[in-house]
Design an enzyme around this catalytic site. Structure first.
Site, mmCIF file in Angstrom:
data_model
loop_
_atom_site.group_PDB
_atom_site.id
_atom_site.type_symbol
_atom_site.label_atom_id
_atom_site.label_comp_id
_atom_site.label_asym_id
_atom_site.label_seq_id
_atom_site.Cartn_x
_atom_site.Cartn_y
_atom_site.Cartn_z
ATOM 1 N N SER A 178 0.833 -1.071 -0.292
ATOM 2 C CA SER A 178 0.234 0.098 0.024
ATOM 3 C C SER A 178 0.896 1.674 -0.240
ATOM 4 C CB SER A 178 -0.891 -0.315 1.340
ATOM 5 O OG SER A 178 -1.983 2.024 0.945
ATOM 6 N N LYS A 202 -4.361 2.966 -1.752
ATOM 7 C CA LYS A 202 -3.678 3.486 -1.321
ATOM 8 C C LYS A 202 -4.100 3.815 0.227
ATOM 9 C CE LYS A 202 -0.925 6.835 1.125
ATOM 10 N NZ LYS A 202 0.227 5.955 1.760
ATOM 11 N N MET A 245 5.064 10.150 3.974
ATOM 12 C CA MET A 245 4.886 11.306 2.641
ATOM 13 C C MET A 245 3.454 11.870 3.515
ATOM 14 S SD MET A 245 5.963 10.073 0.299
ATOM 15 C CE MET A 245 4.984 10.289 -1.132
ATOM 16 N N ASN A 269 -5.068 0.128 8.598
ATOM 17 C CA ASN A 269 -3.540 0.627 8.454
ATOM 18 C C ASN A 269 -2.784 0.941 10.032
ATOM 19 O OD1 ASN A 269 -0.916 1.925 8.878
ATOM 20 N ND2 ASN A 269 -1.043 2.709 6.490
ATOM 21 N N CYS A 304 1.071 3.845 10.065
ATOM 22 C CA CYS A 304 2.399 4.501 9.394
ATOM 23 C C CYS A 304 3.164 5.376 10.732
ATOM 24 C CB CYS A 304 0.490 6.492 8.858
ATOM 25 S SG CYS A 304 1.376 7.450 8.655
ATOM 26 N N LYS A 329 -2.367 -3.748 8.929
ATOM 27 C CA LYS A 329 -1.123 -3.290 8.898
ATOM 28 C C LYS A 329 -0.661 -3.049 10.026
ATOM 29 C CE LYS A 329 1.604 -2.584 5.509
ATOM 30 N NZ LYS A 329 1.816 -1.723 4.534
ATOM 31 N N GLY A 338 11.161 -5.479 1.495
ATOM 32 C CA GLY A 338 12.774 -5.661 1.014
ATOM 33 C C GLY A 338 12.817 -6.562 -0.147
HETATM 34 O O1 DOR Z 1 5.543 4.536 5.446
HETATM 35 C C1 DOR Z 1 4.430 4.734 4.847
HETATM 36 N N1 DOR Z 1 4.424 5.828 4.488
HETATM 37 N N2 DOR Z 1 3.727 4.121 5.938
HETATM 38 C C2 DOR Z 1 2.427 4.953 6.134
HETATM 39 O O2 DOR Z 1 1.649 3.600 6.927
HETATM 40 C C3 DOR Z 1 1.789 5.778 5.163
HETATM 41 C C4 DOR Z 1 2.513 6.253 4.205
HETATM 42 C C5 DOR Z 1 2.861 7.379 3.847
HETATM 43 O O3 DOR Z 1 1.818 8.614 3.594
HETATM 44 O O4 DOR Z 1 3.036 8.956 4.979
#
Ligand code: DOR
Length: 309
Positions: free
Chosen positions: A21, A46, A72, A125, A128, A162, A248
């Protein structure tokens, strides 16, 4: 040819491969590309928040020598956009990823899915690392337990979670004991390794703007952590809870290791971003070659069968 079909929560996926995702799944065009690509099992959206979000300031993704760092901040087109997408008919299955910014959002999103026409898989999720001021939910064991208890008081559709990576065997024991209390279809392990840091020595600056450079690590460098999480959870979870191994994967060898650790499906993030959806044909060919050499004709011949030294 080897059959890579797999079933999760009575959903039939034509292959074991998914996008992680966040990669190749923000827009309808990207999700369609995942569905139409050779050797994919389907698409994970996403992570949707209740409302559309721009996410964190740029630059917020940086490619490292052996992986990636991102912050992000959940940029996405909003829950209705992704619910609409997954509710339509597609040639391959979909997994709707959702991420509340607070606990009440998670409950509200799941109520909306419960009330909708969508009958497919959803993945909550809980991991994050990049929303400023919001901790990774699944590092709070009590909060996770309370949230799942509330969710399963009303939610009856297929649901997985997740998870972030864990690094202590006691944490695997504790989290698995919580997850085993609920009728989860699957876990997806791991999300990015939260709050890494990288520095450009010429400029002496961090490489991404949000959070003073702290961000989630992905790609080749996190493979050992991902494998450990897949194996540790496979050793502890009820067999009815399937595992999507994420983290990975850049080659068929890496996929083979995830499967030996017990992964039911395997998803690809950083390497998909860099290589595009053609990667799934390459991974399939590389995995098939390893299996042929070893005389395996089906994934079931070796799934979860990693041996001790
Ligand atoms: O690494 C990540 N980036 N994991 C997430 O669950 C969200 C994403 C983001 O949009 O920052």
């Amino acid at each position: 040819a080897i059959d890579f079909k797999t079933t999760m929560a009575s959903v039939e996926f034509p292959s074991i491969f998914l996008n992680a995702s966040g990669v190749n799944c923000m827009t309808v065009a990207e999700m369609d590309e995942m569905i139409n690509a050779a050797c994919t099992g389907g698409v994970v959206t996403k992570s949707a928040t209740p409302q559309q979000r721009e996410g964190n300031p740029q630059p917020r993704y940086y490619q490292l020598e052996h992986g990636s760092i991102n912050s992000m901040g959940l940029p996405n087109a909003g829950f209705p956009y992704y619910l609409d997408y997954v509710t339509k008919e597609h040639a391959k299955p979909t997994i709707l990823s959702v991420a509340g910014l607070q606990m009440s959002d998670n409950i509200e999103l799941l109520h909306k899915i419960q009330a909708s026409e969508y009958t497919g898989l959803t993945e909550l999720n809980l991991s994050c690392p990049n929303v400023i001021g919001k901790p990774q939910v699944a590092y709070d064991f009590e909060e996770t337990d309370a949230l799942l208890a509330e969710i399963f008081s009303f939610y009856t559709k297929p649901l997985g979670v997740k998870l972030p990576p864990y690094f202590d065997l006691v944490h695997f024991d504790q989290m698995a004991a919580i997850l085993n209390k609920y009728p989860l279809t699957h876990i997806n392990t791991v999300n990015s390794v939260g709050n890494g840091l990288w520095i450009d020595i010429d400029t002496e600056k961090v490489v991404i703007k949000p959070k003073q450079g702290f961000g989630g690590l992905g790609g080749a460098m996190i493979l050992p952590t991902a494998l450990a999480n897949v194996r540790a959870f496979r050793q502890r979870l009820n067999p009815s809870i399937k595992i999507i191994g994420t983290g990975g994967v850049t080659s068929g060898k890496d996929v083979f290791m995830h499967l030996l650790c017990g992964a039911d499906m395997v998803s690809v993030g950083t390497a998909l971003l860099h290589e595009g959806v053609g990667i799934f044909q390459r991974l399939t060919d590389e995995l098939a070659a390893i299996m042929a050499e070893k005389g395996y004709t089906s994934i079931e011949d070796f799934r979860g069968k990693v041996q001790d030294f």
